[in-house]
Design a protein around this motif. Structure first.
Motif, PDB file in Angstrom:
ATOM      1  N   PHE A 106      12.362  58.762  17.595  1.00 10.44           N
ATOM      2  CA  PHE A 106      13.668  57.783  17.444  1.00 10.44           C
ATOM      3  C   PHE A 106      14.356  58.156  16.433  1.00 10.44           C
ATOM      4  CE2 PHE A 106      10.425  55.772  20.615  1.00 10.44           C
ATOM      5  CZ  PHE A 106      11.375  55.107  21.529  1.00 10.44           C
ATOM      6  N   HIS A 107      13.946  58.943  15.560  1.00  8.07           N
ATOM      7  CA  HIS A 107      14.307  59.073  14.176  1.00  8.07           C
ATOM      8  C   HIS A 107      15.304  60.317  13.985  1.00  8.07           C
ATOM      9  CE1 HIS A 107      11.803  56.006  11.579  1.00  8.07           C
ATOM     10  NE2 HIS A 107      12.529  55.244  12.666  1.00  8.07           N
ATOM     11  N   HIS A 108      14.806  61.171  14.991  1.00  5.30           N
ATOM     12  CA  HIS A 108      15.464  62.568  15.070  1.00  5.30           C
ATOM     13  C   HIS A 108      16.112  63.035  16.205  1.00  5.30           C
ATOM     14  CE1 HIS A 108      13.900  63.218  10.813  1.00  5.30           C
ATOM     15  NE2 HIS A 108      13.045  62.436  11.139  1.00  5.30           N
ATOM     16  N   VAL A 109      15.125  63.173  17.233  1.00  3.25           N
ATOM     17  CA  VAL A 109      15.608  63.430  18.486  1.00  3.25           C
ATOM     18  C   VAL A 109      16.636  62.528  19.389  1.00  3.25           C
ATOM     19  CG1 VAL A 109      14.697  64.102  20.856  1.00  3.25           C
ATOM     20  CG2 VAL A 109      13.217  64.814  19.058  1.00  3.25           C
ATOM     21  N   LEU A 110      16.300  61.385  19.424  1.00 10.07           N
ATOM     22  CA  LEU A 110      17.110  60.361  20.189  1.00 10.07           C
ATOM     23  C   LEU A 110      18.555  60.322  19.374  1.00 10.07           C
ATOM     24  CD1 LEU A 110      17.578  58.380  22.300  1.00 10.07           C
ATOM     25  CD2 LEU A 110      16.801  56.784  20.753  1.00 10.07           C
ATOM     26  N   PRO A 111      18.818  60.151  17.954  1.00 13.28           N
ATOM     27  CA  PRO A 111      20.066  60.199  17.443  1.00 13.28           C
ATOM     28  C   PRO A 111      20.980  61.448  17.799  1.00 13.28           C
ATOM     29  CG  PRO A 111      18.790  59.523  15.941  1.00 13.28           C
ATOM     30  CD  PRO A 111      17.843  60.071  16.917  1.00 13.28           C
ATOM     31  N   LEU A 112      20.082  62.769  17.581  1.00 12.14           N
ATOM     32  CA  LEU A 112      20.998  63.999  18.303  1.00 12.14           C
ATOM     33  C   LEU A 112      21.315  64.229  19.476  1.00 12.14           C
ATOM     34  CD1 LEU A 112      18.858  66.341  15.759  1.00 12.14           C
ATOM     35  CD2 LEU A 112      21.155  65.373  15.317  1.00 12.14           C
ATOM     36  N   ALA A 113      20.403  63.625  20.400  1.00 10.59           N
ATOM     37  CA  ALA A 113      20.784  63.510  21.919  1.00 10.59           C
ATOM     38  C   ALA A 113      21.743  62.482  22.242  1.00 10.59           C
ATOM     39  CB  ALA A 113      19.402  63.446  22.666  1.00 10.59           C
ATOM     40  N   LEU A 114      22.082  61.456  21.281  1.00  7.50           N
ATOM     41  CA  LEU A 114      22.776  60.433  21.695  1.00  7.50           C
ATOM     42  C   LEU A 114      24.194  60.544  22.300  1.00  7.50           C
ATOM     43  CD1 LEU A 114      22.535  57.181  22.000  1.00  7.50           C
ATOM     44  CD2 LEU A 114      23.586  57.212  19.652  1.00  7.50           C
ATOM     45  N   PRO A 115      25.012  61.505  21.821  1.00 10.65           N
ATOM     46  CA  PRO A 115      26.153  61.894  22.254  1.00 10.65           C
ATOM     47  C   PRO A 115      26.320  62.299  23.739  1.00 10.65           C
ATOM     48  CG  PRO A 115      26.041  62.912  19.938  1.00 10.65           C
ATOM     49  CD  PRO A 115      24.584  62.228  20.406  1.00 10.65           C
ATOM     50  N   GLY A 116      25.220  63.123  24.043  1.00  8.33           N
ATOM     51  CA  GLY A 116      25.034  63.513  25.513  1.00  8.33           C
ATOM     52  C   GLY A 116      24.769  62.324  26.436  1.00  8.33           C
ATOM     53  N   ILE A 117      23.904  61.743  25.980  1.00  5.92           N
ATOM     54  CA  ILE A 117      23.420  60.384  26.821  1.00  5.92           C
ATOM     55  C   ILE A 117      24.628  59.368  26.915  1.00  5.92           C
ATOM     56  CG2 ILE A 117      21.836  58.198  26.494  1.00  5.92           C
ATOM     57  CD1 ILE A 117      19.775  60.083  25.011  1.00  5.92           C
ATOM     58  N   LEU A 118      25.262  59.215  25.848  1.00  6.74           N
ATOM     59  CA  LEU A 118      26.412  58.335  25.953  1.00  6.74           C
ATOM     60  C   LEU A 118      27.678  58.778  27.122  1.00  6.74           C
ATOM     61  CD1 LEU A 118      26.935  57.128  22.429  1.00  6.74           C
ATOM     62  CD2 LEU A 118      25.664  55.681  24.217  1.00  6.74           C
ATOM     63  N   THR A 119      27.657  59.945  26.820  1.00  4.10           N
ATOM     64  CA  THR A 119      28.590  60.534  27.684  1.00  4.10           C
ATOM     65  C   THR A 119      28.277  60.612  29.146  1.00  4.10           C
ATOM     66  OG1 THR A 119      29.370  62.322  26.222  1.00  4.10           O
ATOM     67  CG2 THR A 119      29.992  62.902  28.395  1.00  4.10           C
ATOM     68  N   GLY A 120      26.930  60.810  29.432  1.00  5.50           N
ATOM     69  CA  GLY A 120      26.514  60.694  30.890  1.00  5.50           C
ATOM     70  C   GLY A 120      26.670  59.423  31.317  1.00  5.50           C
ATOM     71  N   THR A 121      26.158  58.274  30.504  1.00  9.06           N
ATOM     72  CA  THR A 121      26.140  56.822  30.821  1.00  9.06           C
ATOM     73  C   THR A 121      27.537  56.593  31.030  1.00  9.06           C
ATOM     74  OG1 THR A 121      24.256  56.583  29.182  1.00  9.06           O
ATOM     75  CG2 THR A 121      25.717  54.785  29.851  1.00  9.06           C
ATOM     76  N   ILE A 122      28.560  56.746  30.383  1.00 12.01           N
ATOM     77  CA  ILE A 122      29.866  56.156  30.695  1.00 12.01           C
ATOM     78  C   ILE A 122      30.431  56.923  31.889  1.00 12.01           C
ATOM     79  CG2 ILE A 122      32.267  56.189  29.853  1.00 12.01           C
ATOM     80  CD1 ILE A 122      31.186  55.912  27.013  1.00 12.01           C
ATOM     81  N   ILE A 123      30.165  58.126  32.033  1.00 16.09           N
ATOM     82  CA  ILE A 123      30.742  58.669  33.232  1.00 16.09           C
ATOM     83  C   ILE A 123      30.063  58.370  34.635  1.00 16.09           C
ATOM     84  CG2 ILE A 123      30.486  61.100  34.705  1.00 16.09           C
ATOM     85  CD1 ILE A 123      31.016  62.358  32.105  1.00 16.09           C
ATOM     86  N   GLY A 124      28.537  57.892  34.555  1.00 18.55           N
ATOM     87  CA  GLY A 124      27.929  57.228  35.576  1.00 18.55           C
ATOM     88  C   GLY A 124      28.728  55.807  35.805  1.00 18.55           C
ATOM     89  N   MET A 125      29.047  55.014  34.492  1.00 19.00           N
ATOM     90  CA  MET A 125      29.490  53.801  34.705  1.00 19.00           C
ATOM     91  C   MET A 125      31.049  53.771  35.338  1.00 19.00           C
ATOM     92  SD  MET A 125      27.581  51.359  33.435  1.00 19.00           S
ATOM     93  CE  MET A 125      28.741  50.217  32.609  1.00 19.00           C
ATOM     94  N   ALA A 126      31.660  54.655  35.241  1.00 20.10           N
ATOM     95  CA  ALA A 126      32.888  54.985  35.623  1.00 20.10           C
ATOM     96  C   ALA A 126      32.887  55.168  37.304  1.00 20.10           C
ATOM     97  CB  ALA A 126      33.463  56.131  35.160  1.00 20.10           C
ATOM     98  N   ARG A 127      31.781  56.002  37.620  1.00 16.16           N
ATOM     99  CA  ARG A 127      31.549  56.065  38.939  1.00 16.16           C
ATOM    100  C   ARG A 127      31.081  54.894  39.740  1.00 16.16           C
ATOM    101  NH1 ARG A 127      25.913  58.106  41.837  1.00 16.16           N
ATOM    102  NH2 ARG A 127      26.572  57.709  43.895  1.00 16.16           N
ATOM    103  N   ALA A 128      30.175  53.843  38.974  1.00 16.07           N
ATOM    104  CA  ALA A 128      29.813  52.772  39.345  1.00 16.07           C
ATOM    105  C   ALA A 128      31.238  51.473  39.564  1.00 16.07           C
ATOM    106  CB  ALA A 128      28.925  52.011  38.501  1.00 16.07           C
ATOM    107  N   LEU A 129      32.074  51.820  38.522  1.00 15.89           N
ATOM    108  CA  LEU A 129      33.287  50.776  38.556  1.00 15.89           C
ATOM    109  C   LEU A 129      34.184  51.119  39.864  1.00 15.89           C
ATOM    110  CD1 LEU A 129      35.175  49.029  37.217  1.00 15.89           C
ATOM    111  CD2 LEU A 129      36.136  50.835  36.187  1.00 15.89           C
ATOM    112  N   GLY A 130      34.059  52.303  40.474  1.00 17.01           N
ATOM    113  CA  GLY A 130      34.913  52.734  41.643  1.00 17.01           C
ATOM    114  C   GLY A 130      34.140  52.254  43.200  1.00 17.01           C
ATOM    115  N   GLU A 131      32.947  51.934  42.872  1.00 19.66           N
ATOM    116  CA  GLU A 131      32.302  51.953  44.245  1.00 19.66           C
ATOM    117  C   GLU A 131      32.489  50.513  44.911  1.00 19.66           C
ATOM    118  OE1 GLU A 131      30.168  53.902  45.865  1.00 19.66           O
ATOM    119  OE2 GLU A 131      30.152  55.115  44.268  1.00 19.66           O
TER     120      GLU A 131
END
Length: 429
Positions: free
Chosen positions: A329-354
């Motif tokens: 939670f102090h090292h791995v998650l902050p470094l992986a957060l950009p990729g997680i946020l990118t995938g999340t927003i892309i998934g949200m964008a897909r859900a918005l158009g459903e």
């Protein structure tokens, strides 16, 4: 001796010939590989150019068609205000000011002014609720009651708007041509399209109710899908043992990401509406349904982002005394957060158009007011576009194009946010 020298020369000549043949084959093969490489680059460039042209054509065509959807037919006229109604300005600050203006005779004042401006029967050229726009002006600025005359631009009736486009009643087309020539009938930008909700008339519809419903639905989807998806990705990647059950879970998540969206709609219909039957077409139910569809995408993108964190980061954190939980939670998650946020927003964008899942749970009802909370009846942009596209009136077709432009702008905004977050937090190793 001469025979030996001749044999040696013959062998040398033969070897030189063999080397020349090898060199020729090598050069031919190299030229062929270079040609294939150039062909591959050309094919890739052609694919990129073709995709960009298709995207540009889509954006330009939708924007060109949507421009007319942001406009409506309006009649310009002068309305006598001072002395025409018996109402105190303080009444406009009390509850239901529009009702007070209606009782004071504002609709009759508008009809009389229309007959005076456009001739006998001019009141029928206005939309039925045109007086409400004058009421909104007076409520926003009660000092206008002191004006002798108020110059306004009010929505025309649906029949007159159709006639202005060259369709409908021939007699109305003549009237529309005359009023347009006199400058009394114009196509003006409709700012209310972005602030009103659905209506039965294309002259009075707006997108705000569906847009607010989409925002609330996406908020519920994000609140439910993001933490569960991230925690599931962390567990599967950092803590879960590698056994048959873990493999089964991973296969199931990958399969869920490819399930047709209408299946999630059926699941939401059977489970969520079964538990909450009074919340049909509410953003809460819609968000829960879309969260099921978005969660596998977040888990997959989260696992890939966590895998991208170098093992040396974990080893260094453990070496200085950090616990396994602190490492995650102090090292791995902050470094992986950009990729997680990118995938999340892309998934949200897909859900918005459903549309299909939301149709299954009843979010296709006619809703004339924006939702007040997460449990209020609501619509969303994709469903609103679907409903308007099914109308016969050409005015709704134009409004559909405008709503598509709003949806595309919303999607571009979300994707732009994803790109910003990726560039803002991305670490290069």
């Amino acid at each position: 001796m001469d025979e030996a020298r001749t044999a040696a020369d013959s062998r040398a000549t033969e070897q030189e010939h063999i080397r020349a043949l090898r060199r020729a084959r090598m050069e031919t093969g190299l030229a062929r590989r270079y040609a294939v490489d150039r062909l591959f680059r050309l094919a890739g460039l052609s694919a990129v150019v073709f995709s960009a042209l298709v995207l540009a054509f889509l954006l330009v065509s939708m924007t060109a068609n949507g421009v007319s959807g942001f406009k409506r037919s309006e009649l310009r006229m002068a309305v006598p205000i001072r002395g025409s109604m018996q109402i105190d300005a303080q009444r406009l600050g009390q509850p239901d000011p529009a009702g007070g203006l209606e009782l004071a005779g504002l609709p009759h004042v508008i009809d009389t002014a229309a007959n005076a401006a456009f001739g006998k029967g001019g009141a029928r050229l206005l939309a039925d609720d045109a007086w409400r726009e004058v009421a909104d002006m007076l409520i926003a600025d009660p000092s206008l009651l002191n004006n002798a005359v108020l110059n306004v631009s009010l929505p025309a009736s649906d029949k007159l708007a159709t006639a202005q486009r060259g369709d409908g009643d021939p007699d109305l087309r003549v009237i529309a041509t005359r009023l347009a020539r006199e400058g009394k009938l114009v196509r003006a930008f409709d700012f209310g399209f972005l602030t009103r909700s659905d209506a039965t008339s294309p002259q009075s519809v707006g997108i705000w109710g569906a847009l607010k419903g989409s925002i609330l639905t996406m908020l519920v989807t994000l609140v439910l899908a993001f933490p569960v998806g991230v925690l599931a990705a962390l567990y599967l990647e950092e803590y879960a043992p590698r056994n048959r059950w873990t493999d089964l879970i991973e296969i199931s998540i990958n399969n869920l990401a490819a399930v047709p969206s209408i299946i999630f709609g059926l699941l939401g219909l059977a489970v969520f509406l079964g538990l909450f039957p009074n919340y049909r077409s509410a953003p809460l139910i819609g968000g829960m349904t879309l969260a099921l569809m978005t969660m596998p995408v977040i888990v997959i993108s989260g696992r890939n982002a966590i895998k991208g964190v170098p093992p040396s980061v974990r080893d260094a954190a453990l070496a200085v005394g950090a616990s396994p939980v602190q490492v995650v939670f102090h090292h791995v998650l902050p470094l992986a957060l950009p990729g997680i946020l990118t995938g999340t927003i892309i998934g949200m964008a897909r859900a918005l158009g459903e549309t299909a899942p939301l149709l299954m749970i009843g979010m296709r009802a006619f809703v004339a007011t924006p939702p007040g909370d997460l449990t209020s009846p609501s619509s969303v942009l994709p469903v609103q576009i679907f409903l308007w596209s099914d109308e016969i009136d050409r005015g709704f077709v134009e409004r559909t194009s405008a709503a598509i432009v709003v949806l595309l702008a919303f999607l571009l905004l979300m994707n732009g946010l994803a790109i910003y977050l990726r560039n803002r937090f991305e670490k290069r190793w």
